[in-house]
Motif scaffolding. Structure first.
Motif, short mmCIF file in Angstrom:
data_model
loop_
_atom_site.label_atom_id
_atom_site.label_comp_id
_atom_site.label_asym_id
_atom_site.label_seq_id
_atom_site.Cartn_x
_atom_site.Cartn_y
_atom_site.Cartn_z
N ASN A 94 -1.83 -2.26 -1.60
CA ASN A 94 -2.39 -2.03 -0.13
C ASN A 94 -1.21 -2.54 0.73
O ASN A 94 -0.72 -3.48 0.66
CB ASN A 94 -3.68 -2.73 -0.01
CG ASN A 94 -4.85 -2.06 -0.84
OD1 ASN A 94 -5.10 -0.81 -0.69
ND2 ASN A 94 -5.60 -2.88 -1.35
N ILE A 95 -1.16 -1.82 1.77
CA ILE A 95 -0.34 -1.92 2.90
C ILE A 95 -1.04 -2.28 4.21
O ILE A 95 -1.94 -1.58 4.42
CB ILE A 95 1.10 -1.13 3.18
CG1 ILE A 95 1.97 -1.58 4.16
CG2 ILE A 95 0.06 0.22 3.66
CD1 ILE A 95 2.94 -2.22 3.42
N GLU A 96 -0.78 -3.29 5.12
CA GLU A 96 -1.51 -3.64 6.43
C GLU A 96 -0.42 -3.14 7.29
O GLU A 96 0.53 -3.61 7.37
CB GLU A 96 -1.92 -5.04 6.52
CG GLU A 96 -2.76 -5.38 7.77
CD GLU A 96 -3.06 -6.84 7.75
OE1 GLU A 96 -2.67 -7.58 8.19
OE2 GLU A 96 -3.99 -7.05 7.01
N ILE A 97 -0.92 -2.05 8.14
CA ILE A 97 0.10 -1.85 9.12
C ILE A 97 -0.66 -2.00 10.50
O ILE A 97 -1.70 -1.89 11.05
CB ILE A 97 0.07 -0.17 9.10
CG1 ILE A 97 0.42 0.41 7.71
CG2 ILE A 97 1.11 0.46 10.27
CD1 ILE A 97 0.33 1.70 7.66
N HIS A 98 0.31 -2.53 11.42
CA HIS A 98 -0.05 -2.99 12.94
C HIS A 98 0.76 -2.36 13.82
O HIS A 98 2.07 -1.86 13.77
CB HIS A 98 0.09 -4.31 13.02
CG HIS A 98 -0.40 -5.31 12.27
ND1 HIS A 98 -1.20 -6.30 12.89
CD2 HIS A 98 -0.35 -5.98 11.02
CE1 HIS A 98 -1.99 -7.03 11.99
NE2 HIS A 98 -1.26 -6.79 10.73
N GLY A 99 -0.01 -1.75 14.72
CA GLY A 99 0.79 -0.84 15.91
C GLY A 99 -0.29 -0.25 17.04
O GLY A 99 -1.22 -1.24 17.38
N THR A 100 0.19 0.70 17.55
CA THR A 100 -0.65 1.31 18.62
C THR A 100 -2.07 1.78 18.18
O THR A 100 -2.39 2.58 17.31
CB THR A 100 -0.09 2.51 19.16
OG1 THR A 100 1.38 2.33 19.59
CG2 THR A 100 -0.66 3.20 20.37
#
Length: 391
Positions: A94-100
């Protein structure tokens, strides 16, 4: 030739000797059969091609036996027993993505580690109100290089202003190379006892057939009281290294005897033929952290990255993750960390004159003795637990 003792191939030199004898029988003892004569050249020419035919005949004969077959012939023999070679597999996690907040990260977006191991997002991920989203990623290349450590996938391959950071909160798993002939044959031999059913050996044999399972052991408690490890009476406990939990549970359910409890720390629900749910338990192998300290005396041929190579050799033997995030299988469950084998691994690196090595359990006093494992344990080591001093 083929007789009661088996097949024995005639080699190039044997064929020349036979043909020389026949030539002397037909044309006389004084016939010219040296290497530069016409007859001598002809004999050696025919012997060369006949040697190839004999070699093919030997391979055809050997392909009938598991311990001598190679490649696809080994695969086909194993198919007769329902065993297939484990193919190369892609690691995933799993990848955890931070952003808008509200931004949709599209399927196919690439992420990578600092060492250049690429992962592809397999689904669209919409970032929530906090600007965070998680999704499944798969390594673009098969093999163990995709089994990377926690927080090592930190780069967006194609930077996007709506993505501020990424990371993998858990280690990626499942990547493996194609099973070699030697590994395949060893696993086949381990499954020979599994042609029956409802025995610990047959359950273990079926578990070893599963993709991703590196090792397995099945322990039974035949008493009417719990045993010393807390296993319930009249139960079996499977300890498995690797593999998918649902597939493991299905195998245990299909192979275990009726009325026997499948006990373990992990509980998985499976369904019988009538559609009734059954709870199947099994346990994961206990990973035991190992530590190593080395003092190396080197000479001028010791490579610039020699320390890194030394650590890699130790990790390949024991099992674990190197500095580049690549994972290695190493030892199986219950296998001892042998001190002399560690020394031999270190000497694989060029330019090493002498080695002083200490090994033991992480956090305990290190020494020069072998480190034994319980049958439900497997040794593992990280590059951070290998201290190397070069003098």
């Amino acid at each position: 030739m083929l007789d009661r003792n088996g097949f024995k191939r005639k080699r190039y030199s044997d064929l020349i000797d036979d043909m020389v004898l026949k030539a002397k029988e037909l044309f006389g003892e004084d016939v010219n059969i040296n290497e530069k004569s016409f007859l001598g050249i002809l004999i050696r020419l025919f012997a060369w091609f006949l040697a190839i035919i004999w070699e093919v005949a030997e391979k055809v004969y050997n392909s009938s036996y598991m311990h001598k077959a190679e490649g696809i012939q080994l695969d086909r023999k194993a198919w007769e027993f329902g065993i297939a070679r484990l193919q190369e597999a892609h690691a995933q996690g799993n990848i955890e993505i931070h952003g808008t907040p509200g931004f949709v990260v599209e399927e196919g977006t690439l992420f990578e580690t600092s060492s250049g191991v690429l992962f592809e997002l397999t689904e669209n991920v919409t970032l929530d109100e906090s600007g965070v989203g998680t999704g499944l990623i798969v390594c673009t290349e098969p093999g163990t290089k995709g089994n990377v450590t926690v927080n090592s996938i930190t780069i967006v391959s194609n930077p996007n202003e709506n993505i501020t950071s990424v990371t993998n909160p858990e280690q990626t798993e499942g990547g493996r190379a194609r099973e070699t002939d030697a590994e395949f044959l060893e696993r086949y031999q381990q499954t020979l006892s599994g042609l029956g059913s409802s025995t610990t050996d047959s359950i273990r044999a079926e578990l070893l057939k599963l993709n991703g399972v590196r090792a397995a052991v099945v322990i039974e408690n035949t008493k009417s009281i719990p045993d010393e490890a807390g296993r319930p009476p009249k139960s079996i406990s499977a300890y498995v290294l690797g593999g998918d939990a649902n597939e493991i549970a299905k195998v245990i359910f299909q192979k275990k005897a009726a009325g026997i409890e499948a006990y373990g720390t992990e509980q998985v629900q499976v369904y019988d033929m009538a559609g009734y749910p059954r709870s199947i338990g099994f346990s994961r192998a206990t990973e035991v952290p190992i530590a190593v300290q080395l003092t190396i005396q080197k000479n001028d041929s010791f490579p610039i990255d020699g320390v890194k190579q030394v650590k890699a050799e130790i990790i390949k033997y024991i099992g674990g993750t190197d500095e580049d995030g690549t994972s290695y299988t190493g030892l199986n469950m219950g296998e001892t960390v042998v001190f002399s084998k560690l020394i031999n691994r270190v000497y694989q690196i060029e330019g090493i004159e002498d080695v002083e090595l200490l090994v033991g359990l992480q956090g305990q006093e290190l020494g020069t003795s072998n480190v034994t494992m319980d049958i439900t344990e497997v040794a593992q080591i990280s590059h951070t637990d290998i201290e190397v001093q070069v003098v």
